[in-house]
Scaffold this motif. Structure first.
Motif, short mmCIF file in Angstrom:
data_model
loop_
_atom_site.label_atom_id
_atom_site.label_comp_id
_atom_site.label_asym_id
_atom_site.label_seq_id
_atom_site.Cartn_x
_atom_site.Cartn_y
_atom_site.Cartn_z
N GLY A 106 0.80 -1.21 0.00
CA GLY A 106 0.00 0.00 0.00
C GLY A 106 0.83 1.26 0.00
O GLY A 106 0.34 2.33 -0.39
N ALA A 107 2.07 1.16 0.44
CA ALA A 107 2.97 2.31 0.45
C ALA A 107 3.78 2.43 -0.83
O ALA A 107 4.54 3.39 -1.00
N VAL A 108 3.62 1.46 -1.73
CA VAL A 108 4.35 1.46 -3.00
C VAL A 108 3.40 1.92 -4.10
O VAL A 108 2.32 1.35 -4.26
N PRO A 109 3.73 2.95 -4.86
CA PRO A 109 2.83 3.40 -5.92
C PRO A 109 2.42 2.26 -6.85
O PRO A 109 3.27 1.56 -7.42
N LYS A 110 1.12 2.03 -6.95
CA LYS A 110 0.52 0.99 -7.79
C LYS A 110 0.98 -0.42 -7.42
O LYS A 110 0.78 -1.37 -8.19
N GLY A 111 1.56 -0.55 -6.22
CA GLY A 111 2.12 -1.84 -5.83
C GLY A 111 1.07 -2.94 -5.74
O GLY A 111 1.28 -4.06 -6.23
N ARG A 112 -0.06 -2.63 -5.13
CA ARG A 112 -1.09 -3.65 -4.97
C ARG A 112 -1.67 -4.07 -6.32
O ARG A 112 -1.90 -5.25 -6.57
N GLY A 113 -1.89 -3.10 -7.19
CA GLY A 113 -2.42 -3.43 -8.51
C GLY A 113 -1.45 -4.27 -9.32
O GLY A 113 -1.86 -5.22 -10.00
N LEU A 114 -0.18 -3.94 -9.26
CA LEU A 114 0.82 -4.70 -9.99
C LEU A 114 0.88 -6.14 -9.49
O LEU A 114 0.93 -7.09 -10.29
N PHE A 115 0.87 -6.33 -8.19
CA PHE A 115 0.92 -7.68 -7.63
C PHE A 115 -0.34 -8.47 -7.98
O PHE A 115 -0.27 -9.66 -8.27
N ALA A 116 -1.49 -7.80 -7.97
CA ALA A 116 -2.73 -8.48 -8.31
C ALA A 116 -2.73 -8.92 -9.76
O ALA A 116 -3.08 -10.07 -10.08
N ARG A 117 -2.35 -8.02 -10.67
CA ARG A 117 -2.35 -8.38 -12.09
C ARG A 117 -1.34 -9.47 -12.41
O ARG A 117 -1.54 -10.26 -13.34
N ALA A 118 -0.28 -9.55 -11.63
CA ALA A 118 0.73 -10.58 -11.84
C ALA A 118 0.38 -11.90 -11.18
O ALA A 118 1.13 -12.88 -11.29
N GLY A 119 -0.77 -11.95 -10.49
CA GLY A 119 -1.17 -13.17 -9.81
C GLY A 119 -0.36 -13.46 -8.56
O GLY A 119 -0.34 -14.60 -8.09
N LEU A 120 0.27 -12.43 -8.01
CA LEU A 120 1.11 -12.63 -6.83
C LEU A 120 0.32 -12.49 -5.53
O LEU A 120 0.46 -13.32 -4.63
N LEU A 121 -0.49 -11.45 -5.43
CA LEU A 121 -1.23 -11.23 -4.18
C LEU A 121 -2.47 -10.38 -4.46
O LEU A 121 -2.37 -9.30 -5.04
N SER A 122 -3.62 -10.90 -4.04
CA SER A 122 -4.87 -10.16 -4.12
C SER A 122 -5.59 -10.30 -2.79
O SER A 122 -5.53 -11.35 -2.15
N ARG A 123 -6.29 -9.25 -2.40
CA ARG A 123 -7.17 -9.29 -1.24
C ARG A 123 -8.59 -9.46 -1.76
O ARG A 123 -9.10 -8.62 -2.50
N VAL A 124 -9.25 -10.57 -1.39
CA VAL A 124 -10.53 -10.92 -1.98
C VAL A 124 -11.57 -11.08 -0.88
O VAL A 124 -11.47 -11.98 -0.05
N ALA A 125 -12.56 -10.20 -0.88
CA ALA A 125 -13.69 -10.34 0.03
C ALA A 125 -14.77 -11.19 -0.63
O ALA A 125 -14.89 -11.21 -1.86
N LEU A 126 -15.56 -11.89 0.17
CA LEU A 126 -16.57 -12.78 -0.37
C LEU A 126 -17.86 -12.00 -0.66
O LEU A 126 -18.83 -12.02 0.10
N THR A 127 -17.82 -11.31 -1.79
CA THR A 127 -18.94 -10.53 -2.27
C THR A 127 -18.83 -10.44 -3.78
O THR A 127 -17.71 -10.41 -4.32
#
Length: 344
Positions: free
Chosen positions: A235-256
């Protein structure tokens, strides 16, 4: 006299003591529940308003209930003040409750729930930020409206915007609530003055005489072992979460189904079961049943995708032998208190 504005920083929710984690009975199995945030429709992008809302989307509740009933899934409708005081909405909900297993709970949207003694502000939209006496008065007004509408007092609560505060659970316990589901595991609303659930996981736990049942959120991807700590760092890295999600490395997924892609949700279900989560807590907002009322269902194509999401998720849960749990069953199995009748 108006009360002072709420503080700019919200409640940082402490992690539960491991000794308070609910030990579900062996014969309860792994189960899931569906909570519906049953609320007025409003413009999510506009400033908060006391009266700029409608309740027309309740007309879609009976059909939605039938879709879930066809899968053997009871719903728990978390009702707020505009819904509880709308005769059309009450009638639609009573028809759904006739199945004998669905139930009504409470959802407090502070800005449309009397008494209106606080100034409108983002921070004050989190009811737990309000003075205790005002939060209590709003809970009483809503509880009385639900009891009048449905003939019994509610026993499960969710704060609108997940906005609990340090006094919320004790206020609920004093009013006979048995389950709270206001904590959204691994999320934080601190930037807007709301609570921080970064230390809250997916296991149900006891708080005095009540049970907290967090909304389920899983980390998926090849770097999922990094979990909350890695996600916070990204979250402190610019676009870090999006980059990791698109690369299949890490996503936070709520059940909705709201803003959570189907494939990610299916993986989150598999991870949750693999990690031993015994109750998977799903949710959605009732206005999403009609296009144009939430950012998640903007048109008929989105609504079709919303229904497909549920069809695939429910089929996957059935394949895995994960059965739905009604509210009565959750209260009984939590073993914090004996079961009591719910609103039907």
């Amino acid at each position: 006299m108006a009360t002072p504005a709420a503080p700019e920083t919200g409640y940082v929710v402490p992690p539960p003591d491991p000794a308070t984690l609910v030990v579900w009975p062996d014969d309860f199995g792994t189960r899931f529940t569906v909570f519906v945030d049953t609320e007025e429709e409003f413009d999510w992008h506009a400033p908060l308003s006391r009266d700029a809302h409608g309740t027309s989307a309740v007309a879609a509740l009976p059909a939605a209930h039938r879709r879930f009933a066809d899968h053997g899934v009871p719903l728990t409708f978390m009702v707020d003040y505009p819904i509880a005081t709308d005769p059309r909405a009450v009638e639609a909900l009573r028809a759904a409750l006739a199945d004998g297993v669905s139930a009504v709970g409470t959802q407090l949207h502070a800005w449309v729930n009397p008494p209106f003694d606080e100034p409108l502000s983002p921070a004050n939209s989190y009811a737990g930020n309000l003075p205790i006496a005002l939060e209590a008065a709003k809970l009483d007004a809503l509880g009385d409206a639900i009891t009048t509408a449905f003939g019994a007092a509610p026993r499960v609560y969710r704060a609108g915007r997940y906005g609990i505060g340090p006094a919320t659970l004790s206020l609920l316990a004093a009013r006979g609530y048995r389950i709270d589901s206001s904590m959204r595991a691994r999320y934080s609303y601190a930037a807007d003055g709301g609570p921080d659930f970064g230390a809250i996981g997916n296991q149900a736990f006891r708080v005095g005489d009540m049970v907290e049942l967090p909304l389920t959120t899983m980390f998926t991807g090849s770097a999922a072992r990094g979990g909350a700590r890695l996600y916070a760092w990204l979250g402190a890295v610019p676009k870090g979460r999006g980059l990791f999600a698109r690369a299949g490395l890490l996503s936070r997924v709520a059940l909705t189904p709201e803003d959570m892609p189907l494939d990610d949700a299916l993986e989150a279900v598999a991870v949750a079961i693999g990690e031993g989560v015994r109750v998977l807590n799903f949710s959605f907002h009732s206005p999403s049943l009609v296009p144009g009322h939430t950012p998640y269902v903007r048109d008929t194509a989105d609504l079709s995708a919303f229904h497909r999401w549920w069809d695939r998720i429910l089929a996957d849960l059935a394949r895995r032998g994960v059965r739905a749990a009604a509210l009565d069953e959750l209260i009984a199995a939590s073993a914090a208190l004996p079961a009591t009748p719910t609103i039907r």
